[in-house]
Scaffold this motif. Structure first.
Motif, PDB file in Angstrom:
ATOM      1  N   MET A 700      32.884  48.232  35.238  1.00  0.00           N
ATOM      2  CA  MET A 700      32.907  48.031  33.799  1.00  0.00           C
ATOM      3  C   MET A 700      31.848  48.873  33.086  1.00  0.00           C
ATOM      4  SD  MET A 700      35.358  46.118  33.162  1.00  0.00           S
ATOM      5  CE  MET A 700      34.955  45.961  31.439  1.00  0.00           C
ATOM      6  N   VAL A 748      44.637  43.226  32.491  1.00  0.00           N
ATOM      7  CA  VAL A 748      43.836  44.082  33.368  1.00  0.00           C
ATOM      8  C   VAL A 748      42.887  44.908  32.519  1.00  0.00           C
ATOM      9  CG1 VAL A 748      43.862  45.853  35.165  1.00  0.00           C
ATOM     10  CG2 VAL A 748      45.784  44.277  34.979  1.00  0.00           C
ATOM     11  N   ARG A 759      37.003  52.758  29.526  1.00  0.00           N
ATOM     12  CA  ARG A 759      37.859  51.706  30.052  1.00  0.00           C
ATOM     13  C   ARG A 759      39.025  51.451  29.114  1.00  0.00           C
ATOM     14  NH1 ARG A 759      33.831  46.511  29.541  1.00  0.00           N
ATOM     15  NH2 ARG A 759      33.146  46.869  27.410  1.00  0.00           N
ATOM     16  N   CYS A 761      42.086  48.402  28.248  1.00  0.00           N
ATOM     17  CA  CYS A 761      42.640  47.068  28.439  1.00  0.00           C
ATOM     18  C   CYS A 761      44.165  47.181  28.447  1.00  0.00           C
ATOM     19  CB  CYS A 761      42.199  46.119  27.336  1.00  0.00           C
ATOM     20  SG  CYS A 761      40.433  45.728  27.383  1.00  0.00           S
ATOM     21  N   LEU A 848      34.649  36.150  43.161  1.00  0.00           N
ATOM     22  CA  LEU A 848      35.015  37.564  43.107  1.00  0.00           C
ATOM     23  C   LEU A 848      35.320  38.047  44.513  1.00  0.00           C
ATOM     24  CD1 LEU A 848      35.348  40.238  41.609  1.00  0.00           C
ATOM     25  CD2 LEU A 848      32.879  40.620  41.905  1.00  0.00           C
ATOM     26  N   TRP A 864      40.289  33.866  37.057  1.00  0.00           N
ATOM     27  CA  TRP A 864      39.543  33.692  35.811  1.00  0.00           C
ATOM     28  C   TRP A 864      39.820  32.313  35.231  1.00  0.00           C
ATOM     29  CZ3 TRP A 864      35.966  35.081  32.479  1.00  0.00           C
ATOM     30  CH2 TRP A 864      36.134  34.876  31.119  1.00  0.00           C
ATOM     31  N   ARG A 872      43.108  38.003  37.975  1.00  0.00           N
ATOM     32  CA  ARG A 872      42.742  39.278  37.379  1.00  0.00           C
ATOM     33  C   ARG A 872      42.454  40.292  38.490  1.00  0.00           C
ATOM     34  NH1 ARG A 872      44.383  36.761  33.675  1.00  0.00           N
ATOM     35  NH2 ARG A 872      43.667  36.749  31.499  1.00  0.00           N
ATOM     36  N   LEU A 874      40.531  43.993  39.543  1.00  0.00           N
ATOM     37  CA  LEU A 874      39.415  44.870  39.235  1.00  0.00           C
ATOM     38  C   LEU A 874      39.492  46.089  40.145  1.00  0.00           C
ATOM     39  CD1 LEU A 874      38.262  41.654  39.573  1.00  0.00           C
ATOM     40  CD2 LEU A 874      36.382  42.689  38.320  1.00  0.00           C
ATOM     41  N   GLN A 876      37.305  49.766  41.425  1.00  0.00           N
ATOM     42  CA  GLN A 876      36.058  50.519  41.445  1.00  0.00           C
ATOM     43  C   GLN A 876      36.265  51.790  42.259  1.00  0.00           C
ATOM     44  OE1 GLN A 876      32.802  48.923  43.578  1.00  0.00           O
ATOM     45  NE2 GLN A 876      31.277  50.126  42.499  1.00  0.00           N
ATOM     46  N   ASP A 927      35.941  39.874  28.109  1.00  0.00           N
ATOM     47  CA  ASP A 927      35.632  40.523  29.383  1.00  0.00           C
ATOM     48  C   ASP A 927      35.664  39.458  30.480  1.00  0.00           C
ATOM     49  OD1 ASP A 927      34.654  41.869  31.537  1.00  0.00           O
ATOM     50  OD2 ASP A 927      32.929  42.738  30.499  1.00  0.00           O
ATOM     51  N   GLN A 929      35.116  39.672  33.480  1.00  0.00           N
ATOM     52  CA  GLN A 929      34.119  39.833  34.529  1.00  0.00           C
ATOM     53  C   GLN A 929      32.836  39.097  34.211  1.00  0.00           C
ATOM     54  OE1 GLN A 929      34.813  44.152  36.261  1.00  0.00           O
ATOM     55  NE2 GLN A 929      35.009  44.057  34.050  1.00  0.00           N
TER      56      GLN A 929
END
Length: 978
Positions: A700, A748, A759, A761, A848, A864, A872, A874, A876, A927, A929
């Motif tokens: 993020m 997402v 980023r 959405c 997570l 979430w 959700r 994520l 990376q 958010d 996260q």
């Protein structure tokens, strides 16, 4: 030793679970009076035989006498071989005796009101050992317990389990697992439910061709949950899994100190077609979650049938009915029809209301006219005979393929109540009908079933019994059992050795060998045996007989086991004794009285000779003078059926059918407990929601500079965790301190490396439910999901890796990891740390879940709890996607460009994806996260429109159909909208 001081004695409990679990009493003071200053676990696994020594040292730091209670859980298949306490330099050993010899001490202890039974069942796979001793001020006590077990191969892996739960910091805590496998170690992986990144630094794994060493030695600071606090983070399981290399012959003969063991598991053989009949109990007691989970599992199992198989379904309550009058091939059409039939199976009636206990509870007098009269019942006898008749009819009409095998799988949750209700008569009827021609497997659902009845019926007919525990993963337990028997590779397997070379051989004939398991034969070499031990293994494949020839040089084998320093020497003789006793105990279940006495006498003799605590022996614990002198440790046995307890000690049984449930509660038709929660022994404590904030993943943040170091390689080639926490000096200017009600978390949030906008959405608003989120063949990963349009959320997300072949299925209920047809279920926010070659899977207390691989994209999953709650995704390290990535989300990593802001409305701009223009709008989003309720962020948002993508299915995990594949009309692909 000093005698206990007058006055109240405070109890501090020291607990060791599985290999080692430590736990203090809930009544402990802030400063522990009984201090665990050392705990060591040393497990030596020599050729699958595990010898485990647990040593715990405690000191009484109080100025008064305290009681230390040593508790430990060990696998149900393990035998305790030794226990001792050292107090003030004096050793107090445990003495193993025949049960009858300990009867007098046991009776005396019971008469005094003392708890003499030191071993009890506590979980699905474990039983608990416990002993207490009074400790004088400043005195030290050393507890040492030793047990042994033969690790069984289950779905292609051996598993060693450790649980660590000290609930206090331990100055010297160390676990060492040494593994020596002459065949060679093909893979080794570790898994933990308590490991953190900090604790992982204390875990080391070293491995060569035949040896492995796993050590866990955390410092005090690594054990701390919070700085300046005494709470420990160590609370959960530690598992080591491995398998061995196998030659073309599929077997290995190993010799040590005059004894041999022969392992046989030729996995490369073709699967034999099977004819299987599923016999499903749908009586009233199956109502609620049990029948729902049964349907769910049955549908999955039907999907896993091979096109070469034949099958049929029988459901029963008071009467039994078949789905088809004859077995049918497992074609796509027939399987789909059977799945529709299975979906409609409903539990009927209310037999549990008919028991005398219920009439008493409801105030009805005993002997009421309605007593014992049920709308429906459990007619096991007729259902079983119907299954056999179906197979016999198919055989007579020559409908069974040549060389195929026949299986009957019975699932029931209760005792027979209709038709023939005498268990012995039912067993006799079934044995006579089957006549050695078919294999019977019995699954007992819950604790209201007579497990002893099912076990004997299964063992008498070439199968086995298994208890299915009532829990959220019951459907997975059913599926896992089926996977064990889904792939028969050989039948009528017989091991042959020269009579002048061996003696005292364990079981050497087996009805069926299933893929993923292992056949084990052990024996003793004669004094004048040849220099080379020869062996033949004969069996039947699908359409032909087969013979494997093997030889082993005695001198070479003896030398091989003599050289490693850390193996448990002379282990093979104990392995032979262990295996012989286990098989004798199993044979006793179905033996007649005269034969049973002979089997029992031999098993007892071996148990005493090799100091094993078995169901036939007891360990008498000695203590210092002035304390209770006669505590007795015994091996528990499985529930013997209606009217007996889960544990049986010296043959004494207490309690009725309802009291057998450890939860103690009578159960209503809808499964609601009346007096207490039902469940297996020592059910896991309720899950408590964490309130701490969720750590924000680095994905993020703005893209790190190119010079930033990449993750380093960790154990098994998996990458270490990257620092996922937000840097303290960075905040998004659009963030607001409060959350307004209408703002929702997007479906997402995507990081876009190399873009001016970091980023995006993405909101899914689509009529199509099945979504191919991303697929990258170069990365060997595919992510699919099922999107509920009405609720605007994912009902599940599934991640499939090509190498290693692992599938992660996440739903709001739990996470299921599948590897080698083996399922493992984890609850959200249940800490997980699993390292296997090429993949690391971690989950923290915030829930997570991270899936990381070296030099690959890291995938995260999260349930979430905030507004717009649901699953959700994520991502990376997205710069590692290849140029072939595709899918609803994958497309945004292919030639993505942002256009300028709209001159008329700066909240709009154009997003160009692979040459196509899409409109994005700046909106307030939550958010996800952040910990719920989250924080508002200003995010460029894109609402997905329809476009055609394709799901790849050419590297699905064998035997595990994905949720996405359930929707496919064509076996290779399906067009989906996004």
């Amino acid at each position: 030793m000093k005698t206990p001081a007058p006055g109240r004695i405070h109890s501090i409990v020291l607990v060791l679970l599985s290999l080692a679990v430590l736990q203090t009493s809930k009544a402990q003071k802030v400063q522990n009076d009984i201090d665990i200053y050392s705990l060591t676990v040393d497990s030596k696994v020599s050729s699958r035989f595990a010898h485990t020594v647990i040593t715990s040292r405690v000191v009484n730091k109080a100025d008064a006498v305290r009681e230390a209670t040593f508790q430990m859980e060990l696998p149900k298949k393990a035998f305790i071989t030794n226990f001792s306490m050292v107090i003030d330099g004096v050793t107090y050993p445990g003495n193993i005796k025949e049960k009858a010899a300990a009867q007098e001490q046991y009776s005396a202890a019971v008469a005094r009101g003392e708890s003499a039974g030191l071993v009890r069942a506590t979980g699905r796979k474990t039983e608990q050992f416990q002993v207490s001793v009074s400790v004088a001020p400043a005195a030290k006590v050393t507890f040492e317990l030793v047990y042994e077990e033969l690790l069984a191969r289950h779905l292609g892996a051996y598993e060693l389990l450790l649980k660590v739960r000290p609930q206090q910091l331990v100055k010297h805590l160390q676990m060492d697992i040494h593994i020596f496998e002459p065949q060679g170690i093909s893979f080794l992986e570790t898994e933990s439910t308590f490991m953190t990144n900090k604790l992982a630094e204390a875990l080391t794994t070293s491995q060569n061709k035949t040896k492995a060493h796993v050590r866990f030695k955390p410092t005090l600071s690594q054990q701390q949950k919070y700085p300046e606090k005494q709470d420990t983070v160590l609370d959960g399981s530690f598992i080591v899994r491995y398998d061995v290399d196998r030659p073309l012959s599929g077997g290995s003969i190993q010799i040590e100190n005059g004894y041999f063991v022969h392992y046989f598991a030729p996995d490369s053989l073709s699967t034999i077609p099977k004819n299987v009949i599923f016999v499903i109990d749908k009586s009233g007691s199956m109502m609620g979650r049990k029948i729902k989970q049964t349907r769910e599992a049955l549908i999955k199992i039907l999907d896993d049938l091979s096109p070469h198989d034949q099958f049929d379904l029988i459901s029963f309550s008071s009467e039994a009915t078949t789905w088809k009058p004859l077995l049918v091939p497992a074609s796509t059409e027939n399987v789909n029809e059977a799945k529709s039939y299975a979906t409609g199976i409903q539990a009927q009636g209310g037999e549990c209301l008919c028991s005398p206990a219920w009439w008493t509870l409801l105030g009805r007098p005993a002997g009421s006219p309605a007593e014992g009269v049920c709308p429906t019942g459990t007619n096991i006898n007729d259902a079983m005979l119907m299954a056999v008749q179906l197979l016999e009819k198919a055989n007579q009409e020559e409908l069974l393929p040549e060389g195929s095998i026949t299986l009957i799988i019975l699932l029931t949750d209760g005792d027979p109540t209709v038709g023939e209700t005498n268990p012995s008569n039912i067993q006799k009827n079934v044995r006579k009908a089957i006549n050695g021609q078919h294999s019977l497997f019995c699954l007992g659902f819950g604790f209201d079933v007579s497990y002893a009845f099912l076990e004997k019926m299964a063992l008498e007919n070439g199968g086995l019994a298994r208890r299915i525990y009532e829990d959220s993963d019951s459907a997975l337990q059913l599926q896992d059992f089926y996977q064990e028997v889904a792939n028969p590779l050989m039948t009528s397997v017989a091991f042959e050795y020269p009579s002048n070379a061996v003696e005292s051989v364990t079981q050497d004939t087996f009805r069926v060998f299933f893929k993923g398991s292992e056949l084990v034969v052990a024996g003793k070499l004669r004094e004048q045996s040849p220099d080379v031990l020869l062996a033949q293994i004969r069996g039947q494949l699908h359409r032909e007989n087969i013979t494997f020839m093997m030889m082993s040089h005695v001198a070479e084998q003896e030398e091989m086991f003599r050289s490693p320093k850390y193996i448990f020497h002379s282990f093979m003789e104990r392995l032979w004794a262990y295996l012989t006793i286990q098989q004798l105990l199993e044979q006793m279940v179905s033996a007649l009285d005269a034969e049973k006495q002979a089997l029992e006498a031999r098993a007892l003799s071996l148990s005493l000779s090799y100091s094993f605590v078995t169901p036939l022996t007891s360990m008498v614990i000695t203590k210092p003078e002035g304390q209770e002198q006669s505590q007795v440790a015994e091996k528990p046995v499985e529930d013997g059926g209606c009217g007996s307890r889960v544990l049986t000690q010296f043959g004494h049984s207490v309690g009725d059918r309802t009291s057998r449930k450890p939860g103690g509660g009578l159960k209503l038709l809808n499964g609601t407990p009346l007096f207490g929660p039902p469940g297996p022994p020592a059910a896991a404590s309720p899950f408590h929601r964490m309130t701490s904030r969720l750590v924000l993943p680095e994905l993020m943040l703005p893209l790190a500079p190119a010079s930033a170091p990449s993750p380093t390689s960790g154990p098994g080639g998996a990458s270490h965790d990257t620092d996922f926490r937000i840097k303290a000096n960075f905040t998004y200017p659009q963030n607001t301190p409060a959350v307004s009600a209408p703002v929702q978390a997007p479906s997402v949030i995507l990081p876009l490396p190399g873009q001016s906008v970091d980023r995006l959405c993405v909101d899914l608003r689509r009529p199509q439910e099945l979504v191919n989120l991303l697929s990258d063949p170069d990365q060997g990963v595919e992510v699919t999901g099922h999107f509920e349009t009405a609720k605007a959320r994912f009902s599940w997300i599934e991640v499939t890796f090509e190498n290693p072949q692992v599938q992660i299925h996440a739903s709001p209920e739990h996470v299921v990891m599948t590897r080698n047809r083996r399922n493992s279920a984890y609850k959200w926010k249940e800490t997980l740390y699993s390292v296997m070659p090429g993949l690391k899977v971690t989950m923290d207390k915030e829930g997570l879940l991270l899936l990381s691989r070296p030099d690959r994209v890291t995938i995260g999953l999260l349930f979430w709890d905030g507004p717009g709650k649901g699953l959700r995704l994520l991502l990376q390290n997205t710069d590692r996607f290849s140029s072939h990535v595709s899918g609803t989300l994958g497309q945004f990593y292919q030639d993505v460009l942002w256009g300028p802001l709209d001159t008329a409305d700066d909240s709009k701009r154009t997003l160009k994806v692979q040459g196509r223009d899409y409109s994005a709008t700046r909106e307030l989003k939550l958010d996800y996260q952040e910990s719920p309720p989250g924080k508002e962020i200003s995010c460029w948002t894109y609402r997905v429109q329809q476009q055609v993508v394709t799901i790849r299915n050419d590297w699905r995990i064998p035997g595990i159909p994905s949720e996405a594949e359930d929707k496919l009309e064509h076996p290779c692909k399906q067009e989906l909208s996004y």
